[in-house]
Design a protein around this motif. Structure first.
Motif, short mmCIF file in Angstrom:
data_model
loop_
_atom_site.label_atom_id
_atom_site.label_comp_id
_atom_site.label_asym_id
_atom_site.label_seq_id
_atom_site.Cartn_x
_atom_site.Cartn_y
_atom_site.Cartn_z
N CYS A 104 0.83 -1.21 0.00
CA CYS A 104 0.00 0.00 0.00
C CYS A 104 0.86 1.25 0.00
O CYS A 104 0.59 2.21 -0.74
CB CYS A 104 -0.93 0.00 1.22
N LEU A 105 1.92 1.26 0.81
CA LEU A 105 2.81 2.42 0.86
C LEU A 105 3.50 2.63 -0.48
O LEU A 105 3.59 3.75 -0.99
CB LEU A 105 3.85 2.22 1.97
N PRO A 170 15.39 1.10 4.58
CA PRO A 170 15.48 2.44 3.97
C PRO A 170 14.16 3.19 3.98
O PRO A 170 14.14 4.41 4.18
CB PRO A 170 15.96 2.15 2.54
N LEU A 171 13.06 2.48 3.76
CA LEU A 171 11.75 3.13 3.81
C LEU A 171 11.47 3.68 5.21
O LEU A 171 10.92 4.78 5.36
CB LEU A 171 10.66 2.15 3.40
N VAL A 177 12.95 10.40 8.78
CA VAL A 177 13.63 11.66 8.46
C VAL A 177 12.62 12.70 7.99
O VAL A 177 12.68 13.87 8.39
CB VAL A 177 14.71 11.42 7.39
N CYS A 178 11.69 12.30 7.15
CA CYS A 178 10.71 13.25 6.61
C CYS A 178 9.64 13.61 7.63
O CYS A 178 8.86 14.54 7.40
CB CYS A 178 10.06 12.66 5.36
N HIS A 179 9.57 12.86 8.72
CA HIS A 179 8.57 13.16 9.75
C HIS A 179 8.92 14.42 10.53
O HIS A 179 8.04 15.06 11.10
CB HIS A 179 8.45 11.97 10.71
N GLY A 193 11.03 10.36 -1.35
CA GLY A 193 11.90 9.36 -0.75
C GLY A 193 11.38 7.94 -0.91
O GLY A 193 12.13 7.03 -1.29
N VAL A 194 10.09 7.74 -0.63
CA VAL A 194 9.50 6.41 -0.79
C VAL A 194 9.52 5.99 -2.26
O VAL A 194 9.78 4.82 -2.58
CB VAL A 194 8.06 6.40 -0.24
#
Length: 492
Positions: A104-105, A170-171, A177-179, A193-194
């Motif tokens: 889903c991600l 890595p995900l 990091v993006c949070h 990034g994803v």
């Protein structure tokens, strides 16, 4: 200068004309003001630099602290002394991540970010995976030469050094990091990034289910020893319900994928003639090549008018035994669907955007995908809670693989990415693009290698133990290199 001299100078200045006296006073005042300004400027510059360095350090460390907190929670929940959550629950969680959360991600983020234009610009991402794997193979060969592992584990040492984790971990790092609000990658940090990580993972999957699958087969010269029971405990661990979580983390239900020849040195038997191994232990290659395992042995070979060349027949037999069908796992299927939908504007207009007809579908998938990062880190904590399995690989080889994979390879990766940027091979002015490329050199060995070891019945305990120690050491190496990457990302 004493007080008398100062008084004399001041008196001489008083005897000068008023205009000249005023000039000297103003000149001295201006000098004092400029000196004060310069002093304030230097002090402020120093404080700002110190503050900037501290902020950069916090920006790099806090995401990892978030992941460590989730991992610690998983470790406490699954620790044998507490057993708040049983192992079976973590196995179900790994299946949910593998079959639901991760696909889903990938679909929502990769599909939204992909266009026909940037699809062509991202070509270096899979190439970088191949480069990092090739360099890892070379480092693994050096580890074999320097550390001298047991002969039956030479290929295993090279594999564990070469193939890194390009999927879940890595995900999780990108998501953490993006949070943070002050991340250096801009407002679309998470989606880009994803998308970059997902776009690279399919290359590793293909390599693992083809090249690694055959390299992880039991060594031919040690096959009889393994059958006679030297590694009975490992075989029982493979078939037992207490199989390590590290083995099943990225391939749940692996026990259902075993075939007749998955635990035999099939490719070595196919390409080498051996005299010291019983023929009954291996399949009849000629029968397998002529019509499958149900072909009669008594079929006359003389009636074959157009006989297939022996080399081509052996290659075909090996290709038929390659589990290529396992490549189409849920995450890979999600990646393919996302790329197809993202590159076709008519289809993308149905799923992604405001007020699109199928926005409710992507919204639902996005909600499910949000559970991926915490689930993966909790699962990692559950794996680490089991502790390492006793391994005969040797301390020197374990340390050698970990140093090569976690410390040496990232340094070489910085050079490769910097050189690629100088050659204008990378997407311009995209810090996240470079960050993901650098992460591909920084990850510990892929957890999927433990699943392949279990499937082939080869070095299962060694793989589980090595993966455990690598992920423990990676907590330190990742902290170090992410700080370095944040410092140099604007220069690479």
């Amino acid at each position: 200068m004493n007080l008398l001299s100062v008084t004399q100078v001041f008196c001489r200045k008083l005897t000068r004309p008023p205009g000249l006296l005023l000039f000297h006073v103003l000149n001295n005042c201006w000098f004092l003001v400029q000196t004060d300004k310069m002093s304030r400027y230097l002090t402020e510059l120093y404080q700002n630099n110190m503050k900037s360095s501290g902020e950069d350090l916090l920006t790099a460390i806090i995401p990892l602290m978030n992941l460590l907190s989730l991992t610690a929670i998983g470790l406490v929940l699954a620790h044998p002394k507490t057993q708040i959550i049983p192992r079976a629950t973590f196995k179900l969680l790994s299946k949910l991540v593998f079959a639901l959360f991760l696909p889903c991600l990938i679909f929502t983020e990769l599909g939204e970010s992909t266009t026909l234009e940037n699809f062509a610009q991202w070509w270096f991402i899979p190439i970088n995976v191949l480069i990092s794997t090739a360099i890892g193979c070379f480092l693994g060969y050096l580890v074999v030469i320097i550390c001298r592992p047991p002969p039956q584990f030479k290929r295993f040492t090279i594999i564990m050094t070469a193939f890194g984790n390009t999927g879940n971990l890595p995900l999780a790092i990108v998501g953490s990091v993006c949070h943070t609000a002050d991340n250096p990658f801009g407002p679309h940090c998470h989606s880009r990034g994803v998308a970059y990580v997902s776009f690279s993972s399919w290359v590793s999957v293909i390599l693992v289910y083809t090249l690694v699958y055959h390299m992880m087969e039991p060594p031919l010269e040690y096959y009889e020893i393994i059958e006679e029971g030297v590694e009975i405990e490992e075989e029982q661990a493979v078939n037992d319900a207490s199989r390590p979580l590290l083995v099943e983390a990225e391939w749940p239900g692996i026990e259902d994928k075993e075939t007749e020849h998955s635990k035999t040195p099939f490719i070595a038997r196919t390409f080498q003639s051996i005299s010291n191994v019983s023929e009954s232990s291996f399949p009849d290659i000629e029968v397998l090549g002529e019509g499958g395992r149900n072909s009669p042995r008594s079929s006359p070979r003389s009636i074959r008018c157009l006989a297939e060349p022996k080399v081509m027949r052996r290659i075909r037999i090996v290709a038929e035994q390659t589990p290529i069908q396992h490549i189409l796992q849920p995450p890979t299927i999600a990646s393919l669907l996302a790329i197809i939908i993202g590159t076709v504007p008519q289809l993308k207009a149905l799923f992604f955007g405001y007020d699109v007809p199928l926005s409710f579908v992507t919204d639902s998938l996005e909600i499910l995908g949000g559970a991926m990062v915490p689930s993966v880190m909790l699962m990692l904590g559950g794996m680490l809670a089991e502790g390492p399995i006793d391994s005969t690989l040797g301390l020197r080889t374990t340390v050698g693989i970990s140093i090569a994979r976690l410390l040496v390879l990232p340094v070489l990766g910085i050079g490769i990415v910097a050189l690629s940027d100088k050659m204008n091979l990378l997407v311009q002015v995209d810090a996240m693009y470079r960050f993901v490329l650098l992460l591909q050199y920084t990850m510990p060995s892929a957890i999927l290698l433990g699943a392949i070891a279990s499937l082939r019945g080869y070095a299962v305990g060694k793989a589980s133990s090595l993966l455990f120690w690598q992920h423990v050491f990676a907590l330190l190496s990742l902290s170090l290199y992410i700080v370095i990457y944040f410092k140099i990302i604007s220069y690479v």
